[in-house]
Design a protein around this motif. Structure first.
Motif, mmCIF file in Angstrom:
data_model
loop_
_atom_site.group_PDB
_atom_site.id
_atom_site.type_symbol
_atom_site.label_atom_id
_atom_site.label_comp_id
_atom_site.label_asym_id
_atom_site.label_seq_id
_atom_site.Cartn_x
_atom_site.Cartn_y
_atom_site.Cartn_z
ATOM 1 N N ARG A 50 0.838 -1.206 0.000
ATOM 2 C CA ARG A 50 0.000 0.000 0.000
ATOM 3 C C ARG A 50 0.871 1.254 0.000
ATOM 4 N N LEU A 51 0.559 2.177 -0.900
ATOM 5 C CA LEU A 51 1.324 3.401 -1.065
ATOM 6 C C LEU A 51 0.679 4.556 -0.314
ATOM 7 N N ASP A 52 1.488 5.309 0.388
ATOM 8 C CA ASP A 52 1.044 6.543 1.028
ATOM 9 C C ASP A 52 1.044 7.638 -0.035
ATOM 10 N N CYS A 53 -0.124 8.224 -0.277
ATOM 11 C CA CYS A 53 -0.278 9.187 -1.378
ATOM 12 C C CYS A 53 -0.470 10.621 -0.884
ATOM 13 N N GLN A 54 -0.049 10.895 0.342
ATOM 14 C CA GLN A 54 -0.312 12.198 0.939
ATOM 15 C C GLN A 54 0.621 13.296 0.449
ATOM 16 N N ASP A 55 1.701 12.939 -0.220
ATOM 17 C CA ASP A 55 2.721 13.934 -0.570
ATOM 18 C C ASP A 55 2.722 14.319 -2.037
ATOM 19 N N LEU A 56 1.568 14.304 -2.681
ATOM 20 C CA LEU A 56 1.511 14.809 -4.050
ATOM 21 C C LEU A 56 1.906 16.281 -4.061
ATOM 22 N N PRO A 57 2.479 16.759 -5.160
ATOM 23 C CA PRO A 57 2.959 18.145 -5.190
ATOM 24 C C PRO A 57 1.873 19.152 -4.826
ATOM 25 N N ALA A 58 2.258 20.148 -4.057
ATOM 26 C CA ALA A 58 1.324 21.221 -3.699
ATOM 27 C C ALA A 58 0.853 21.921 -4.968
ATOM 28 N N GLY A 59 -0.403 22.305 -4.974
ATOM 29 C CA GLY A 59 -0.945 23.028 -6.112
ATOM 30 C C GLY A 59 -1.707 22.160 -7.090
ATOM 31 N N LEU A 60 -1.597 20.830 -6.982
ATOM 32 C CA LEU A 60 -2.382 19.966 -7.855
ATOM 33 C C LEU A 60 -3.830 19.960 -7.389
ATOM 34 N N ARG A 61 -4.740 20.127 -8.347
ATOM 35 C CA ARG A 61 -6.142 20.041 -7.985
ATOM 36 C C ARG A 61 -6.477 18.597 -7.598
ATOM 37 N N PRO A 62 -7.483 18.408 -6.731
ATOM 38 C CA PRO A 62 -7.837 17.037 -6.333
ATOM 39 C C PRO A 62 -8.205 16.179 -7.540
ATOM 40 N N VAL A 63 -7.745 14.948 -7.532
ATOM 41 C CA VAL A 63 -8.052 13.993 -8.587
ATOM 42 C C VAL A 63 -9.258 13.165 -8.166
ATOM 43 N N ARG A 64 -10.195 12.967 -9.086
ATOM 44 C CA ARG A 64 -11.403 12.216 -8.749
ATOM 45 C C ARG A 64 -11.066 10.759 -8.477
ATOM 46 N N ARG A 65 -11.413 10.295 -7.298
ATOM 47 C CA ARG A 65 -11.208 8.896 -6.938
ATOM 48 C C ARG A 65 -12.290 8.037 -7.581
ATOM 49 N N ARG A 66 -11.898 6.950 -8.184
ATOM 50 C CA ARG A 66 -12.835 6.038 -8.830
ATOM 51 C C ARG A 66 -13.044 4.826 -7.939
ATOM 52 N N LEU A 67 -14.283 4.543 -7.593
ATOM 53 C CA LEU A 67 -14.596 3.400 -6.742
ATOM 54 C C LEU A 67 -14.524 2.119 -7.561
ATOM 55 N N PHE A 68 -13.774 1.164 -7.067
ATOM 56 C CA PHE A 68 -13.612 -0.095 -7.774
ATOM 57 C C PHE A 68 -14.960 -0.770 -8.018
ATOM 58 N N SER A 69 -15.834 -0.734 -7.010
ATOM 59 C CA SER A 69 -17.135 -1.403 -7.130
ATOM 60 C C SER A 69 -17.960 -0.835 -8.277
ATOM 61 N N ALA A 70 -17.763 0.439 -8.594
ATOM 62 C CA ALA A 70 -18.516 1.067 -9.676
ATOM 63 C C ALA A 70 -17.826 0.925 -11.026
ATOM 64 N N GLU A 71 -16.515 0.810 -11.017
ATOM 65 C CA GLU A 71 -15.753 0.850 -12.263
ATOM 66 C C GLU A 71 -15.438 -0.513 -12.860
ATOM 67 N N PHE A 72 -15.380 -1.579 -12.023
ATOM 68 C CA PHE A 72 -14.912 -2.848 -12.577
ATOM 69 C C PHE A 72 -15.918 -3.566 -13.480
ATOM 70 N N PRO A 73 -17.265 -3.444 -13.262
ATOM 71 C CA PRO A 73 -18.170 -4.255 -14.094
ATOM 72 C C PRO A 73 -18.010 -4.065 -15.600
ATOM 73 N N PRO A 74 -17.996 -2.821 -16.135
ATOM 74 C CA PRO A 74 -17.855 -2.713 -17.596
ATOM 75 C C PRO A 74 -16.486 -3.159 -18.108
ATOM 76 N N VAL A 75 -15.481 -3.160 -17.221
ATOM 77 C CA VAL A 75 -14.152 -3.601 -17.630
ATOM 78 C C VAL A 75 -14.105 -5.115 -17.802
ATOM 79 N N VAL A 76 -14.747 -5.851 -16.880
ATOM 80 C CA VAL A 76 -14.625 -7.309 -16.899
ATOM 81 C C VAL A 76 -15.704 -7.989 -17.735
ATOM 82 N N GLU A 77 -16.834 -7.354 -17.953
ATOM 83 C CA GLU A 77 -17.959 -8.034 -18.612
ATOM 84 C C GLU A 77 -17.596 -8.641 -19.964
ATOM 85 N N PRO A 78 -16.814 -7.953 -20.811
ATOM 86 C CA PRO A 78 -16.491 -8.569 -22.117
ATOM 87 C C PRO A 78 -15.661 -9.836 -22.014
#
Length: 305
Positions: free
Chosen positions: A262-290
């Protein structure tokens, strides 16, 4: 901003290329250089220098490298070339042309015994893949001291062939119905390639504005799963039988797979806008279905790299 993305035919590279769509961007590939990608051999200094001289980028992102450790187990010389020599040559070329470099690395540089890992945590890779990634980091730092090194965990996203991601491999195993034993010890943090690409885009912008040069940064999803747990999630989501899926210690027993990186991600450079977190439960179905149905001739053709 002008950008060059090395390794744009791979899972992450395709996403990074899309994330840079608001810039003058050039993508490269080699064996799969199609769809407008420039064919470049990343182990050739001449190829690299010609490309950089022609396009004169402000920022370069290096996505070259195989993210499936098992692919390289029987080909150490090829692995060294693709993961270390290419990184060194790209870094040298970028330094010579005066651009800024973002180099992609892996959480496998850590041994998985003391998570979470900060960017300044001591690397201690357990296997050859991790050692190659660490050697690549050191080669990049020596050749291009201002480069940013971004460590990422296992990625998933729309795959062009089933073996391109661990997630689609597991989906195939769930759909096949044959007995399979999957590791239930080693935890991974599957991160959507588009999310990682957005981080790359933000870091590249920061580099262009003179920020975060010479740094090491981490990005990772927050939810962790073992392969067995992932298979159960897939089966439940699609109402499939999981009776053929059995928990084991296949990865952990080998002794060369980290248990929890597990990576600690708290030290991203100052000034970067927040990146949208993608929930695995919502994102994996269309990836695996095919990839859930047993392999058919049409799918087999898609699996050709």
């Amino acid at each position: 901003m002008r950008a060059v993305i090395f390794g744009s035919s791979g899972l992450l590279g395709r996403s990074v290329l899309r994330a840079f769509g608001d810039t003058a961007v050039t993508g490269t590939g080699f064996s799969r250089a199609v769809g407008g990608l420039v064919r470049v051999d990343a182990t050739s200094a001449d190829d690299i220098d010609r490309l950089l001289g022609r396009h004169r980028p402000d920022v370069v992102v290096n996505c070259v490298g195989e993210r499936r450790p098992e692919v390289w187990e029987g080909a150490p010389a090829q692995a060294l070339g693709r993961n270390v020599d290419a990184a060194r040559l790209i870094a040298r070329g970028v330094h010579r042309c005066g651009a800024r470099l973002l180099h992609i690395s892996s959480d496998y540089v850590f041994d998985g015994t003391a998570p979470p890992y900060r960017p300044d945590s001591l690397p201690n890779p357990l296997n050859a893949y991790g050692r190659w990634k660490l050697l690549a980091e050191r080669a990049v730092r020596a050749a291009c001291p201002d480069a940013v090194i971004l460590r990422l965990p296992v990625l998933y996203g729309p795959a062009q062939f089933a073996a391109e991601t661990n997630l689609t491999v597991i989906a195939r195993q769930v759909g096949a119905g044959a007995r399979v034993e999957l590791d239930d010890v080693c935890v991974r943090y599957p991160t959507h390639a588009d999310e990682a690409a957005e981080v790359c885009r933000r870091i590249a912008g920061a580099l262009w504005h003179g920020q975060c040069r010479g740094s090491v940064v981490h990005w990772s999803a927050e939810q962790g799963f073992a392969k067995f747990q992932t298979a159960l999630l897939i089966a439940r989501r699609f109402g499939l039988s999981a009776g053929h899926i059995h928990a084991g210690e296949t990865d952990a027993a080998s002794g060369d797979r980290p248990v929890d990186c597990r990576l600690d991600c708290q030290d991203l450079p100052a000034g970067l806008r927040p990146v949208r977190r993608r929930l695995f439960s919502a994102e994996f179905p269309p990836v695996v279905e095919p990839w859930l149905a047993p392999a058919r001739p049409a799918l087999s053709r898609r699996e050709e790299p």
